[in-house]
Design an enzyme around this catalytic site. Structure first.
Site, PDB file in Angstrom:
ATOM      1  N   ASP A 345     -13.348   0.382  11.013  1.00  0.00           N
ATOM      2  CA  ASP A 345     -13.214  -0.605   9.957  1.00  0.00           C
ATOM      3  C   ASP A 345     -12.111  -0.181   8.992  1.00  0.00           C
ATOM      4  O   ASP A 345     -12.031   0.985   8.593  1.00  0.00           O
ATOM      5  CB  ASP A 345     -14.553  -0.721   9.219  1.00  0.00           C
ATOM      6  CG  ASP A 345     -14.527  -1.738   8.108  1.00  0.00           C
ATOM      7  OD1 ASP A 345     -14.378  -2.936   8.405  1.00  0.00           O
ATOM      8  OD2 ASP A 345     -14.659  -1.334   6.937  1.00  0.00           O
ATOM      9  N   GLU A 382      -9.260  -1.636  13.362  1.00  0.00           N
ATOM     10  CA  GLU A 382      -9.006  -2.821  12.553  1.00  0.00           C
ATOM     11  C   GLU A 382      -7.764  -2.456  11.753  1.00  0.00           C
ATOM     12  O   GLU A 382      -7.857  -1.701  10.774  1.00  0.00           O
ATOM     13  CB  GLU A 382     -10.182  -3.141  11.634  1.00  0.00           C
ATOM     14  CG  GLU A 382      -9.942  -4.404  10.825  1.00  0.00           C
ATOM     15  CD  GLU A 382     -11.044  -4.684   9.814  1.00  0.00           C
ATOM     16  OE1 GLU A 382     -11.344  -5.873   9.585  1.00  0.00           O
ATOM     17  OE2 GLU A 382     -11.597  -3.732   9.240  1.00  0.00           O
TER      18      GLU A 382
END
Length: 700
Positions: A345, A382
């Protein structure tokens, strides 16, 4: 002010709690503290504090005899209270072990969980926090899960992104006491569904132990997605069906074994970029109390958090001890817990240097590339954060796959008729070579997706033009307004059969484009049967039916399930549709080097044959054909987003002997049957808003 730097632990693998035949050793890296106490906690929350001794590397240690698995513990860390120097030591705070293998209990958000008083965040609060915070638990080491019997090749991978709780909480075939847990996700009925779809990989939304943000709790909601980590080594306790005193560790391992036996990979969505403590005004549960400047990026004033995540703080991997913690966590999950990969993330935060600059030569990337436990796992970035130069799509290099947000945005725009021509469409369909084709990167490094946990579901993408986040109690101000959606004429659900049919066709268009594009497809759980969030595009705080998948027939589009299953089967059966590497318009050749007279990849205009310069510069074009070929087979994917039918002329004999429709998004009477052979040069009418895959008979 000069930013402090610290020596890393000499051997970080010994941090945390380690059982042995005589008891347990406890170690904590707290380089600027002046005293550390180990707090041993009894079931009635009575505490026995034991002083620890410090080594030259800032690691405090103690061995305590007769400690058994299940022992609860925490740390009290002493030091100077100098908030303007990044020192917020307050021994009244009972702190979690950053290396704890299990965590029990929760947060009393009205309790003394802040390190400062309610009057001023410059003044320490002396009230003891031990009854208001979660507790670390000593865990017995056990064998890792069974590995996969057969490794999933990169071009075979089809990812389902899912939430552990939400996917099974309302599953009628999962026993009620297992729903919403690790055991529920491993239940045979769930695994059979995944296998029948053809999914090779589960990407689990965060399962590291997490807490809710105080402002979310105050609004009467909770953090559902889990992007608020407090324990990088501990499975989230609430996802265990049988207990939180270490049982969650065994249950997670059993889930991994069950999925591996079914041939399914497990990838974790991991949140190392920030923690659940928020900024310095937030709760102090672990890291800030151990060393504010040691774990977090701070602004030049050494007081405020330097936030590039939008979550209040940013973990500082430029500090060697913090980097060790992240790498140790990854090693633990890959080795002891048996997972097959990680999706990072806001990954750009992890490669910022001591000046907060983005650095692709960062030790974080070097450590993952060389560590024997990690280097062969699936690594997915990401590839962005919210800081300066945070958007790094395509820049992560060989060994990394990346979420391709440009694929998502353009494919959404194409199917709603909002693209200027088809030039970029071709680029996205063939794996985004503009982003990924360098340094011998494979085409599978592009993680293609239309939807993810964040944003509309696929059904909502064709049902709502605008977000409907009223249930989040933020007056519909939260969540993006850049949805690139089309409601097909009516906002929200409707009984109009024509609009429902168009919406399902659009869903099929999205799925065909996703599954048949080069790269690695990722599907959001529930999209395979038309899950809706009622137009909510930011359901992070919705631990409610808004987020939970409904398996009831009246709520589901199970014809979409059948369609997706067939699509994945076609992709898995035909290598021309799932290449491992980038392909171009070079000739297909036999193993001996003889040209077969057709290209690996070409683009067709539906009329004269190949796309010409005028076709590529036609800003009103809504039709494109993608010709994919190997020695053994060839296919054409036609995509047409126009509002009316489009007649096309099939290519001449140089492209193939005949053509046959394999699968399409339209309704049956509009197109020939899949057993009807079409001759070169014949005419085919593509219906409005449709995608068609044709198999081409070719000379071998």
């Amino acid at each position: 002010m000069t930013r402090p730097t610290f020596l890393a632990p000499t051997n970080s693998s010994g941090l945390g709690a380690t059982l042995d035949e005589k008891g347990a050793g406890f170690s904590l890296w707290a380089p600027r503290s002046t005293r550390v106490e180990l707090a041993l906690i009894a079931p009635d929350r009575e505490q026995t504090n034991v002083d620890m001794e410090v080594g030259p590397d800032g690691v405090w240690s103690v061995h305590v005899p007769e400690i058994l698995a299940g022992q609860m513990y925490g740390f009290r860390v002493h030091g100077e209270w100098q908030p303007r120097q990044g020192q917020r030591f307050n021994p009244a705070r009972l702190l979690l072990d950053p290396y704890a293998r299990a965590i029990t209990g929760g947060v009393d958000y009205s309790g003394p969980i802040h390190d400062h008083t309610s009057e001023s965040d410059y003044l320490p609060d002396p009230t003891d926090s031990s009854h208001a915070v979660p507790i670390s638990v000593v865990v017995t080491p056990t064998d890792p899960p069974e590995p996969l019997e057969r490794i999933i090749h990169d071009n075979e991978r089809v990812i389902l992104e899912t939430h552990v709780k939400g996917y099974t909480l309302r599953h009628p075939l999962v026993p009620e006491h297992l729903r919403g847990t690790f055991a529920g996700l491993a239940y045979p009925a769930v695994i059979e569904h995944l296998q029948s779809l053809g999914m090779t990989t589960l990407e689990l939304l965060p399962i590291h132990h997490f807490v809710s943000e105080p402002f979310v709790i105050r609004s009467g909601l909770s953090n559902y997605w889990g992007y608020n980590t407090m324990g990088f080594f501990a499975p989230h306790a609430a996802y265990a069906s049988v207990g939180t005193m270490g049982e969650q560790v065994d249950e997670f391992k059993e889930m991994v074994t069950s999925l591996h036996r079914a041939g399914i990979e497990v990838i974790l969505d991991v949140v190392y970029n920030h923690t659940g403590e928020g900024n310095h005004e937030g709760p102090t549960l672990a890291f800030r109390g151990i060393d504010h400047a040691g774990y977090y990026r701070l602004s030049d004033n050494m007081y405020d958090d330097y936030d590039v995540t939008g979550c209040g703080n940013s973990v500082d991997t430029s500090q060697a001890g913090v980097l060790d913690m992240v790498v140790d966590s990854l090693r633990y999950w890959a080795g002891d817990m048996g997972v097959d990969g990680f999706r990072f993330d806001l990954a750009t935060t992890l490669i910022r240097d001591e000046l907060h600059h983005v650095d692709h030569g960062h030790l974080f990337k070097k450590a993952l590339a060389t560590d024997p436990r990690i280097k062969n796992t699936v690594l997915i970035a990401e590839p962005w954060d919210l800081g300066p130069y945070g958007y790094q799509v395509g820049a992560w290099g060989r060994g990394w796959s990346e979420w391709n947000g440009q694929f998502r945005d353009h494919i959404r725009d194409f199917w709603r008729g909002a693209t200027p021509g088809v030039q970029e469409l071709a680029t996205r369909l063939c794996g985004s070579p503009d982003l990924f084709e360098y340094d011998q990167r494979p085409v599978t490094n592009s993680i293609n997706f239309i939807t993810a946990h964040d944003g509309f579901t696929l059904r909502d993408l064709v049902t709502y033009n605008d977000k409907h986040n009223e249930a989040n109690n933020e007056n519909n101000r939260d969540g993006t307004d850049d949805n690139r959606s089309w409601n097909c004429g009516v906002e929200g659900e409707t009984d109009d059969e024509g609009i429902i049919a168009l919406r399902k066709r659009q869903v099929r268009n999205f799925l065909m484009t996703l599954i048949l594009s080069y790269g690695t497809p990722m599907i959001t759980a529930g999209d395979e049967f038309g899950r809706s969030q009622q137009g909510n595009n930011n359901a992070y705080c919705q631990d409610s039916p808004i987020s939970w998948a409904s398996w009831a027939a009246e709520d589901c589009w199970y014809d979409i399930t059948d369609f997706l299953t067939r699509l994945i089967e076609i992709r898995n059966t035909h290598p021309a549709l799932s290449p491992e590497n980038f392909v171009h318009r070079e000739d297909v050749c036999t193993p001996e080097g003889t040209s077969l007279g057709r290209p690996h990849l070409a683009w067709l205009n539906g009329g004269s044959g190949e796309m010409g310069e005028a076709d590529w510069h036609d800003m009103g074009r809504r039709l494109l054909g993608m010709y994919s070929s190997t020695c053994q087979e060839a296919f054409i994917l036609w995509v047409h987003s126009g509002n009316g039918p489009a007649p096309i002329t099939l290519p001449d004999e140089s492209w193939g002997k005949s053509y046959r429709i394999v699968i399409h998004s339209a309704t049956e009477p509009e197109l020939p049957r899949d057993d009807e052979i079409l001759a070169p040069g014949s005419t085919l009418i593509l219906p409005a808003h449709s995608a068609v895959l044709m198999e081409v008979e070719v000379s071998l």
